[in-house]
Design an enzyme around this catalytic site. Structure first.
Site, PDB file in Angstrom:
ATOM      1  N   ALA A   1      44.286   9.111  28.643  1.00 37.25           N
ATOM      2  CA  ALA A   1      44.571   8.768  27.245  1.00 37.25           C
ATOM      3  C   ALA A   1      43.327   8.952  26.400  1.00 37.25           C
ATOM      4  O   ALA A   1      42.207   8.900  26.912  1.00 37.25           O
ATOM      5  CB  ALA A   1      45.018   7.309  27.133  1.00 37.25           C
ATOM      6  N   GLN A   2      43.530   9.171  25.105  1.00 41.17           N
ATOM      7  CA  GLN A   2      42.464   8.908  24.139  1.00 41.17           C
ATOM      8  C   GLN A   2      42.571   7.406  23.974  1.00 41.17           C
ATOM      9  O   GLN A   2      43.492   6.906  23.318  1.00 41.17           O
ATOM     10  CB  GLN A   2      42.744   9.668  22.838  1.00 41.17           C
ATOM     11  CG  GLN A   2      41.609   9.653  21.814  1.00 41.17           C
ATOM     12  CD  GLN A   2      41.163   8.258  21.381  1.00 41.17           C
ATOM     13  OE1 GLN A   2      40.238   7.653  21.960  1.00 41.17           O
ATOM     14  NE2 GLN A   2      41.817   7.714  20.386  1.00 41.17           N
TER      15      GLN A   2
ATOM     16  N   THR B   1      49.672  -1.206  27.273  1.00 39.58           N
ATOM     17  CA  THR B   1      48.556  -1.991  26.738  1.00 39.58           C
ATOM     18  C   THR B   1      48.987  -3.171  25.876  1.00 39.58           C
ATOM     19  O   THR B   1      50.035  -3.119  25.216  1.00 39.58           O
ATOM     20  CB  THR B   1      47.660  -1.069  25.883  1.00 39.58           C
ATOM     21  OG1 THR B   1      46.772  -1.876  25.107  1.00 39.58           O
ATOM     22  CG2 THR B   1      48.456  -0.226  24.907  1.00 39.58           C
TER      23      THR B   1
ATOM     24  N   GLU C   1      47.697  -3.766  23.188  1.00 42.29           N
ATOM     25  CA  GLU C   1      47.657  -3.305  21.791  1.00 42.29           C
ATOM     26  C   GLU C   1      49.069  -3.153  21.219  1.00 42.29           C
ATOM     27  O   GLU C   1      49.257  -3.138  20.011  1.00 42.29           O
ATOM     28  CB  GLU C   1      46.933  -1.954  21.696  1.00 42.29           C
ATOM     29  CG  GLU C   1      45.432  -2.058  21.630  1.00 42.29           C
ATOM     30  CD  GLU C   1      44.914  -2.646  20.322  1.00 42.29           C
ATOM     31  OE1 GLU C   1      45.206  -2.091  19.254  1.00 42.29           O
ATOM     32  OE2 GLU C   1      44.206  -3.665  20.387  1.00 42.29           O
TER      33      GLU C   1
ATOM     34  N   TYR D   1      46.798   4.492  17.859  1.00 44.44           N
ATOM     35  CA  TYR D   1      46.737   4.373  19.328  1.00 44.44           C
ATOM     36  C   TYR D   1      47.920   3.570  19.844  1.00 44.44           C
ATOM     37  O   TYR D   1      48.615   3.972  20.789  1.00 44.44           O
ATOM     38  CB  TYR D   1      45.410   3.711  19.732  1.00 44.44           C
ATOM     39  CG  TYR D   1      45.344   3.255  21.178  1.00 44.44           C
ATOM     40  CD1 TYR D   1      45.025   4.147  22.201  1.00 44.44           C
ATOM     41  CD2 TYR D   1      45.604   1.926  21.528  1.00 44.44           C
ATOM     42  CE1 TYR D   1      44.961   3.725  23.528  1.00 44.44           C
ATOM     43  CE2 TYR D   1      45.541   1.500  22.854  1.00 44.44           C
ATOM     44  CZ  TYR D   1      45.225   2.407  23.851  1.00 44.44           C
ATOM     45  OH  TYR D   1      45.169   1.977  25.167  1.00 44.44           O
TER      46      TYR D   1
ATOM     47  N   LYS E   1      50.995   4.603  22.307  1.00 44.30           N
ATOM     48  CA  LYS E   1      51.256   3.873  23.564  1.00 44.30           C
ATOM     49  C   LYS E   1      52.671   3.293  23.583  1.00 44.30           C
ATOM     50  O   LYS E   1      53.281   3.165  24.644  1.00 44.30           O
ATOM     51  CB  LYS E   1      50.233   2.752  23.744  1.00 44.30           C
ATOM     52  CG  LYS E   1      48.881   3.230  24.237  1.00 44.30           C
ATOM     53  CD  LYS E   1      48.909   3.600  25.728  1.00 44.30           C
ATOM     54  CE  LYS E   1      47.553   3.990  26.259  1.00 44.30           C
ATOM     55  NZ  LYS E   1      47.579   4.480  27.641  1.00 44.30           N
TER      56      LYS E   1
ATOM     57  N   HIS F   1      40.252  -4.973  29.731  1.00 38.22           N
ATOM     58  CA  HIS F   1      39.506  -5.207  30.972  1.00 38.22           C
ATOM     59  C   HIS F   1      38.295  -4.297  30.992  1.00 38.22           C
ATOM     60  O   HIS F   1      38.350  -3.146  30.584  1.00 38.22           O
ATOM     61  CB  HIS F   1      40.399  -5.034  32.203  1.00 38.22           C
ATOM     62  CG  HIS F   1      41.233  -3.812  32.169  1.00 38.22           C
ATOM     63  ND1 HIS F   1      42.405  -3.708  31.453  1.00 38.22           N
ATOM     64  CD2 HIS F   1      41.043  -2.608  32.751  1.00 38.22           C
ATOM     65  CE1 HIS F   1      42.918  -2.505  31.611  1.00 38.22           C
ATOM     66  NE2 HIS F   1      42.105  -1.812  32.378  1.00 38.22           N
TER      67      HIS F   1
END
Ligand code: NAP
Ligand code: GDD
Length: 349
Positions: free
Chosen positions: A83-84, A126, A128, A150, A154, A180
């Protein structure tokens, strides 16, 4: 019988730790890497596993290279970590981030569906996804409210993973991992940025730590603990989605305080805030409820916040002390440009 795993993103933080974990349980490990003008294998070298990895050149934006990687490795398990992954950069490169971090997942799933749908699939989802102003602690039922390009990318990967699971019966799991970290974290992420600069300050190599939003709160865990959960998800009877977290939350300011406390320094003498590090939109509070993973995967975090901070700063001090003594290593710190020299967007007064 020896199992094989294919990891996209093996040159990144989690890819390297996952590879180490899988080698430790006797897997044959294949990993994809991107062609770049300078090789980027320092994490695999740092963990001492570089020679044990079977490397395959592939790019997640190039479907044919993913198909080839699957054909070469013929894995039982496919871990999609490519991923970016830097949220800040997704505001600067929203389209590229969508291609890699979003559509990349579709390419991987589609390649598996066409080549061998029996291969088990892990998607690096994630926290996010929860975005700004989410109720907390967040669990698998909490509504998503992505707050960056992002997170949007995702989210598309999250849903396609579920769609391929439910629509095609593929064994596809989302690991909804909260932040993490580790000493091999990219330098642009806030924890490693803090520990790296704080160590340099303590050794007289730097004078100031410049950050953005100090009030953001994150649920920070330790990467080697988290990669084990990826493997556990793929060993279950049924594919499912899991939150992986510590259920503790701390602000960026607390992270700074703890780090400088460890060094016996007063953080307020060294910290500056610069709006160049503020994002157009930020996530204010993440705290993950990992009780489903604890119950079903028998997983729980081994390292807590204060231990993580200590691991990070100790290793950074060790590196810079050795560097001062003339030793040179394949870690990335000396090769990064000074952040003050990086121009990201027009800042209007
Ligand atoms: P990372 O250190 O940034 O690693 C990302 C990896 O993706 C690198 O190996 C990178 O290769 C590779 N990559 C980037 N673009 C690619 C492309 N076009 N084709 C193939 N590979 C590409 O990230 P990480 O911290 O290990 O995270 C691993 C995954 O978990 C990511 O998907 C991230 O979004 C997700 N995640 C991370 C966290 C966290 O807190 N660490 C939390 C939740 C989810 P290069 O080395 O060539 O750049
Ligand atoms: N990077 C960075 N640099 N962040 C800063 C800074 C700074 O100078 N100053 C304050 N922050 C704040 C950010 O605004 C954010 O609120 C918080 O520190 C954490 O930023 P990062 O360490 O960049 O991580 P992230 O939370 O945005 O994203 C990471 O965790 C996600 C999981 O929640 C990445 O690893 C993502 O890939 C991952 O999905």
């Amino acid at each position: 019988m020896t199992k094989s795993a294919l990891i996209t993103g093996i040159t990144g933080q989690d890819g390297a730790y996952l590879a180490k974990f899988l080698l430790g349980i006797k897997y044959k490990v294949f990993g994809t890497y991107r062609r770049s003008s300078t090789p980027n294998f320092w994490r695999l070298q740092y963990l001492g596993i570089f020679d044990e990895i079977n490397l395959i050149p592939a790019d997640i934006i190039d479907s044919s290279s993913i198909v080839e990687a699957i054909n070469i490795s013929q894995p039982e398990e496919f871990y999609n970590l490519a991923a970016q992954s830097f949220v800040g950069a997704s505001f600067e490169q929203p389209i590229g981030t969508g291609e890699i971090t979003g559509l990349g997942v579709t390419r991987a799933l589609e390649a598996l569906r066409q080549v061998d749908p029996e291969i088990r699939f892990y998607q690096a989802s994630t926290s996010e996804l929860y975005g700004n102003k989410a109720p907390f602690p967040q669990n698998e039922q909490t509504a998503f409210n992505p707050s960056s390009p992002y997170a949007v990318a995702k989210l598309s990967g999250y849903w396609n993973t579920r769609i391929y699971r439910e629509g095609y019966g593929m064994f596809a799991c989302n690991g909804i991992l909260f932040n993490h970290e580790s000493p091999i974290r990219g330098l642009e992420f806030v924890t490693r940025k803090i520990s790296n600069i704080a160590a340099k300050i303590a050794l007289g190599l730097e004078t100031t730590l410049v950050l953005g939003n100090l009030d953001a709160k994150r649920d920070w865990g330790y990467s080697p603990d988290y990669v084990e959960s990826m493997w556990l998800m793929l060993q279950q009877k049924e594919a499912d989605d899991y939150v992986i977290a510590t259920n503790e939350t701390h602000s960026v300011k607390e992270y700074v305080e703890k780090t400088f406390d460890f060094l016996g320094l007063d953080w307020q003498e060294y910290l500056k805030v610069d709006r160049r590090f503020l994002r157009p939109l930020d996530v204010n509070l993440l705290q993950g409820d990992y009780s489903k993973a604890e119950k079903k995967l028998k997983w729980k975090p081994k390292k807590r916040f204060h231990e993580l901070v200590e691991i990070m700063i100790k290793e950074e001090m060790n590196r810079w002390e050795r560097w001062q003594n003339g030793e040179r290593f394949p870690w990335d710190a000396p090769n990064y440009p000074h952040e003050a020299n990086i121009l990201t967007r027009v800042l209007r007064v």
